[in-house]
Design a protein around this motif. Sequence first.
Motif, PDB file in Angstrom:
ATOM      1  N   ALA A   1      -6.734   1.450  15.658  1.00 51.03           N
ATOM      2  CA  ALA A   1      -5.675   2.386  15.277  1.00 51.03           C
ATOM      3  C   ALA A   1      -5.314   3.286  16.456  1.00 51.03           C
ATOM      4  O   ALA A   1      -4.131   3.531  16.723  1.00 51.03           O
ATOM      5  CB  ALA A   1      -6.120   3.219  14.084  1.00 51.03           C
TER       6      ALA A   1
ATOM      7  N   GLU B   1      -4.125   6.854   5.999  1.00 51.79           N
ATOM      8  CA  GLU B   1      -5.200   5.925   5.661  1.00 51.79           C
ATOM      9  C   GLU B   1      -6.325   6.583   4.874  1.00 51.79           C
ATOM     10  O   GLU B   1      -7.316   5.936   4.538  1.00 51.79           O
ATOM     11  CB  GLU B   1      -5.757   5.283   6.937  1.00 51.79           C
TER      12      GLU B   1
ATOM     13  N   ARG C   1       0.832  -1.197   0.000  1.00 52.35           N
ATOM     14  CA  ARG C   1       0.000   0.000   0.000  1.00 52.35           C
ATOM     15  C   ARG C   1       0.867   1.246   0.000  1.00 52.35           C
ATOM     16  O   ARG C   1       1.371   1.682   1.017  1.00 52.35           O
ATOM     17  CB  ARG C   1      -0.928  -0.037   1.217  1.00 52.35           C
TER      18      ARG C   1
ATOM     19  N   THR D   1       2.658  -0.589  11.806  1.00 52.17           N
ATOM     20  CA  THR D   1       3.373  -0.354  10.554  1.00 52.17           C
ATOM     21  C   THR D   1       3.800   1.101  10.419  1.00 52.17           C
ATOM     22  O   THR D   1       4.844   1.408   9.836  1.00 52.17           O
ATOM     23  CB  THR D   1       2.488  -0.745   9.357  1.00 52.17           C
TER      24      THR D   1
ATOM     25  N   ALA E   1      -2.042  -1.466  11.516  1.00 52.48           N
ATOM     26  CA  ALA E   1      -1.725  -0.255  10.747  1.00 52.48           C
ATOM     27  C   ALA E   1      -0.898   0.706  11.579  1.00 52.48           C
ATOM     28  O   ALA E   1       0.044   1.335  11.088  1.00 52.48           O
ATOM     29  CB  ALA E   1      -3.010   0.414  10.276  1.00 52.48           C
TER      30      ALA E   1
ATOM     31  N   ARG F   1      -6.748  -5.118  12.609  1.00 56.68           N
ATOM     32  CA  ARG F   1      -6.110  -4.482  11.459  1.00 56.68           C
ATOM     33  C   ARG F   1      -5.746  -3.031  11.770  1.00 56.68           C
ATOM     34  O   ARG F   1      -4.725  -2.524  11.300  1.00 56.68           O
ATOM     35  CB  ARG F   1      -7.044  -4.546  10.258  1.00 56.68           C
TER      36      ARG F   1
END
Length: 232
Positions: free
Chosen positions: A195, A154, A3, A141, A138, A134
């Motif tokens: 997140a 995002e 991505r 990462t 994120a 997820r």
Amino acid sequence: MNRFPWNRRVSAVASLADDNRRRLFDFVAAAEQAVGRDDAAGALGLARSTASFHLDRLVHDGLLAVEFRKLGGKEGPGSGRPAKLYRAAVQEVSASVPERNYDLAAELLVTAIEESAADGGSARDALLRGARSRGRAAAATAGGAGLTALLTAEGYRPADDGAGGLVLLNCPFHRVAQGHADVVCAMNGAFLAGAAEGCGEDPGRVEALDIEDLRAQGAAAPAQCCARIRPL
């Protein structure tokens, strides 16, 4: 694909608008192993200098990667310089304006259905667990970039709400959410909570908005996210 940041994906798609670059990318991506400039130029009927220019542009735009390897099995002194070879760096690339992330929605929804079918549990519960996980991934990462930076990356377009919180001016799942808001907005909220948690923030800062009411009042953008980040 990996991505890319949104602006890099747009640049990559724009790069492929050139016919020679598109043909070279397709040729390299279809090859079983990395290919050299001479092979690519010969296969497509291009001058070597033209092929070299466009191949390097594709590398610059993140679509191809370079490796150097001696060909013909020769090693040691006198074997010549390693050849510059090209291989695909991504399997696919897409971009949308405004930014959307339908791939993530599809992945989360399909994974939830598979999990539910395997253990007989609730698909909705599996979806929320997967979305929250997820979101945490994120954040990991992002390497400690902070919640606002992560939301920007995002595609949420976070903006100061004037009270110390954030409104999210873009919904990455906008089209899917239309007609499926109950499921998609719950998934989105779980992703945002994960997140926030992954960024060391209180996940309780993620608050659902009555987005339709706000739109009726003219207080929300057409594609605004149905969540906001409450003040600390």
